[in-house]
Write a protein that holds these residues in place. Structure first.
Motif, PDB file in Angstrom:
ATOM      1  N   GLY A 115       0.825  -1.211   0.000  1.00 35.15           N
ATOM      2  CA  GLY A 115       0.000   0.000   0.000  1.00 35.15           C
ATOM      3  C   GLY A 115       0.853   1.253   0.000  1.00 35.15           C
ATOM      4  N   THR A 116       0.233   2.383   0.335  1.00 37.29           N
ATOM      5  CA  THR A 116       0.931   3.667   0.217  1.00 37.29           C
ATOM      6  C   THR A 116       1.222   4.350   1.552  1.00 37.29           C
ATOM      7  N   THR A 117       0.757   3.789   2.661  1.00 38.58           N
ATOM      8  CA  THR A 117       1.066   4.350   3.971  1.00 38.58           C
ATOM      9  C   THR A 117       1.823   3.294   4.769  1.00 38.58           C
ATOM     10  N   TYR A 118       2.960   3.667   5.354  1.00 39.06           N
ATOM     11  CA  TYR A 118       3.727   2.684   6.116  1.00 39.06           C
ATOM     12  C   TYR A 118       3.815   3.106   7.577  1.00 39.06           C
ATOM     13  N   TYR A 119       4.051   2.114   8.424  1.00 35.13           N
ATOM     14  CA  TYR A 119       4.270   2.307   9.856  1.00 35.13           C
ATOM     15  C   TYR A 119       5.475   1.449  10.235  1.00 35.13           C
ATOM     16  N   ILE A 120       6.465   2.056  10.856  1.00 32.95           N
ATOM     17  CA  ILE A 120       7.666   1.341  11.289  1.00 32.95           C
ATOM     18  C   ILE A 120       7.776   1.475  12.802  1.00 32.95           C
ATOM     19  N   ASN A 121       8.032   0.370  13.466  1.00 36.82           N
ATOM     20  CA  ASN A 121       8.226   0.294  14.923  1.00 36.82           C
ATOM     21  C   ASN A 121       6.983   0.691  15.719  1.00 36.82           C
ATOM     22  N   ARG A 122       5.808   0.600  15.103  1.00 39.44           N
ATOM     23  CA  ARG A 122       4.556   0.924  15.786  1.00 39.44           C
ATOM     24  C   ARG A 122       3.408   0.252  15.046  1.00 39.44           C
ATOM     25  N   ASN A 123       2.249   0.186  15.708  1.00 41.47           N
ATOM     26  CA  ASN A 123       1.080  -0.338  15.018  1.00 41.47           C
ATOM     27  C   ASN A 123       0.338   0.795  14.316  1.00 41.47           C
ATOM     28  N   GLU A 124      -0.680   0.444  13.589  1.00 38.34           N
ATOM     29  CA  GLU A 124      -1.429   1.459  12.843  1.00 38.34           C
ATOM     30  C   GLU A 124      -2.248   2.346  13.769  1.00 38.34           C
ATOM     31  N   GLY A 125      -2.905   1.742  14.784  1.00 41.47           N
ATOM     32  CA  GLY A 125      -3.737   2.516  15.703  1.00 41.47           C
ATOM     33  C   GLY A 125      -2.946   3.492  16.550  1.00 41.47           C
ATOM     34  N   TYR A 126      -1.846   3.036  17.127  1.00 41.76           N
ATOM     35  CA  TYR A 126      -0.872   3.841  17.864  1.00 41.76           C
ATOM     36  C   TYR A 126      -1.512   4.750  18.919  1.00 41.76           C
ATOM     37  N   ALA A 127      -2.420   4.174  19.715  1.00 45.95           N
ATOM     38  CA  ALA A 127      -3.061   4.929  20.788  1.00 45.95           C
ATOM     39  C   ALA A 127      -2.049   5.283  21.875  1.00 45.95           C
ATOM     40  N   ASP A 128      -2.245   6.401  22.552  1.00 43.36           N
ATOM     41  CA  ASP A 128      -1.349   6.842  23.620  1.00 43.36           C
ATOM     42  C   ASP A 128      -1.830   6.240  24.937  1.00 43.36           C
ATOM     43  N   ASN A 129      -1.468   4.956  25.131  1.00 41.74           N
ATOM     44  CA  ASN A 129      -1.841   4.260  26.365  1.00 41.74           C
ATOM     45  C   ASN A 129      -0.780   3.215  26.690  1.00 41.74           C
ATOM     46  N   ALA A 130      -0.935   2.566  27.831  1.00 40.12           N
ATOM     47  CA  ALA A 130       0.059   1.596  28.294  1.00 40.12           C
ATOM     48  C   ALA A 130      -0.263   0.172  27.866  1.00 40.12           C
ATOM     49  N   ILE A 131      -1.185  -0.009  26.952  1.00 43.21           N
ATOM     50  CA  ILE A 131      -1.542  -1.345  26.471  1.00 43.21           C
ATOM     51  C   ILE A 131      -0.437  -1.840  25.542  1.00 43.21           C
ATOM     52  N   SER A 132      -0.121  -3.120  25.614  1.00 44.00           N
ATOM     53  CA  SER A 132       1.028  -3.660  24.884  1.00 44.00           C
ATOM     54  C   SER A 132       0.980  -3.385  23.389  1.00 44.00           C
ATOM     55  N   TYR A 133      -0.184  -3.431  22.763  1.00 41.32           N
ATOM     56  CA  TYR A 133      -0.212  -3.225  21.318  1.00 41.32           C
ATOM     57  C   TYR A 133       0.077  -1.787  20.907  1.00 41.32           C
ATOM     58  N   SER A 134       0.120  -0.851  21.837  1.00 39.75           N
ATOM     59  CA  SER A 134       0.484   0.535  21.519  1.00 39.75           C
ATOM     60  C   SER A 134       1.969   0.808  21.740  1.00 39.75           C
ATOM     61  N   SER A 135       2.712  -0.210  22.112  1.00 42.55           N
ATOM     62  CA  SER A 135       4.140  -0.053  22.412  1.00 42.55           C
ATOM     63  C   SER A 135       4.947   0.327  21.177  1.00 42.55           C
ATOM     64  N   VAL A 136       6.095   0.947  21.415  1.00 42.02           N
ATOM     65  CA  VAL A 136       7.041   1.284  20.357  1.00 42.02           C
ATOM     66  C   VAL A 136       8.125   0.201  20.353  1.00 42.02           C
ATOM     67  N   ALA A 137       8.377  -0.387  19.184  1.00 39.50           N
ATOM     68  CA  ALA A 137       9.347  -1.476  19.051  1.00 39.50           C
ATOM     69  C   ALA A 137      10.696  -0.940  18.574  1.00 39.50           C
ATOM     70  N   ILE A 138      11.663  -1.834  18.472  1.00 37.25           N
ATOM     71  CA  ILE A 138      12.979  -1.502  17.938  1.00 37.25           C
ATOM     72  C   ILE A 138      13.290  -2.472  16.799  1.00 37.25           C
ATOM     73  N   SER A 139      13.808  -1.946  15.710  1.00 37.50           N
ATOM     74  CA  SER A 139      14.260  -2.765  14.588  1.00 37.50           C
ATOM     75  C   SER A 139      15.781  -2.825  14.644  1.00 37.50           C
ATOM     76  N   THR A 140      16.372  -3.962  14.292  1.00 39.17           N
ATOM     77  CA  THR A 140      17.809  -4.142  14.436  1.00 39.17           C
ATOM     78  C   THR A 140      18.443  -4.796  13.217  1.00 39.17           C
ATOM     79  N   LEU A 141      19.735  -4.575  13.089  1.00 37.67           N
ATOM     80  CA  LEU A 141      20.557  -5.204  12.064  1.00 37.67           C
ATOM     81  C   LEU A 141      21.878  -5.585  12.728  1.00 37.67           C
ATOM     82  N   VAL A 142      22.273  -6.858  12.603  1.00 37.06           N
ATOM     83  CA  VAL A 142      23.510  -7.357  13.209  1.00 37.06           C
ATOM     84  C   VAL A 142      24.313  -8.066  12.126  1.00 37.06           C
ATOM     85  N   ILE A 143      25.581  -7.732  12.008  1.00 35.37           N
ATOM     86  CA  ILE A 143      26.456  -8.369  11.028  1.00 35.37           C
ATOM     87  C   ILE A 143      27.640  -8.971  11.763  1.00 35.37           C
TER      88      ILE A 143
END
Length: 186
Positions: free
Chosen positions: A154-182
């Motif tokens: 599609g044409t809208t992307y979300y990185i390290n977050r969900n689409e809803g991204y509510a400002d609350n302490a529920i796990s699905y609203s958490s901010v993630a980390i993306s990593t690269l290891v060589i």
């Protein structure tokens, strides 16, 4: 002095190690020489052209390889979603797509390092992870740059977050980390 044995074979003993500097000591093949790490923990959203590759914020330039025979194992995970569509990632060496780091060419299908689909969940529950482990044998004597690219259906992307991204302490609203290891192996 102590000795080091691997599988019953003495690799070297303490006297040899003490007598040699670490820069001149001989190690057996298959040793991890260097590990490089990059991460991106920022929540991001934006608009893109569907089915087009874009550079992520994950990129690593290695040091000079220990040997022309050095191999690289590239691992990581990338948190990517795009509404109710699919997404993919690939690893490039410089600007080159390397065959050992993407799937086999079959017809007109794209070659990727990982692909996922997230249909059937609501906007709070769509937050997929694209995980990958790939291998590169560059036969190089110079530092190399590896980068992660992403593409969405599609044409809208979300990185390290969900689409809803509510400002609350529920796990699905958490901010993630993306990593690269060589890891450089020689």
């Amino acid at each position: 002095m102590a000795t080091l044995s691997v599988g019953g074979t003495q690799v070297f003993d303490g006297a040899t190690l003490q007598a040699a500097s670490l820069t001149s000591a001989t190690f057996p093949a298959g040793i991890c020489r260097n590990v490089y790490y990059d991460s991106d923990g920022a929540p991001q959203t934006g608009s893109v052209t569907a089915n087009t590759w874009y550079d992520s914020n994950l990129s690593i330039t290695t040091g000079t390889p220990a040997s022309i025979n050095s191999k690289y194992v590239i691992q990581g995970h990338f948190h990517l979603m795009d509404g109710n569509n699919c997404g993919a990632v690939r690893i490039l060496r410089g600007t080159t797509e390397v065959g050992t780091m993407v799937g086999a060419a079959t017809g007109s299908r794209g070659r990727v390092s990982a692909v996922t689909s997230w249909q059937g969940f609501d906007s709070n529950q769509r937050a997929p992870i694209l995980s990958f482990t790939v291998y590169d044998d560059p036969d190089s004597t110079v530092a190399l740059t590896y980068k992660l690219q992403y593409m969405t259906e599609g044409t809208t992307y979300y990185i390290n977050r969900n689409e809803g991204y509510a400002d609350n302490a529920i796990s699905y609203s958490s901010v993630a980390i993306s990593t690269l290891v060589i890891s450089e192996i020689s």
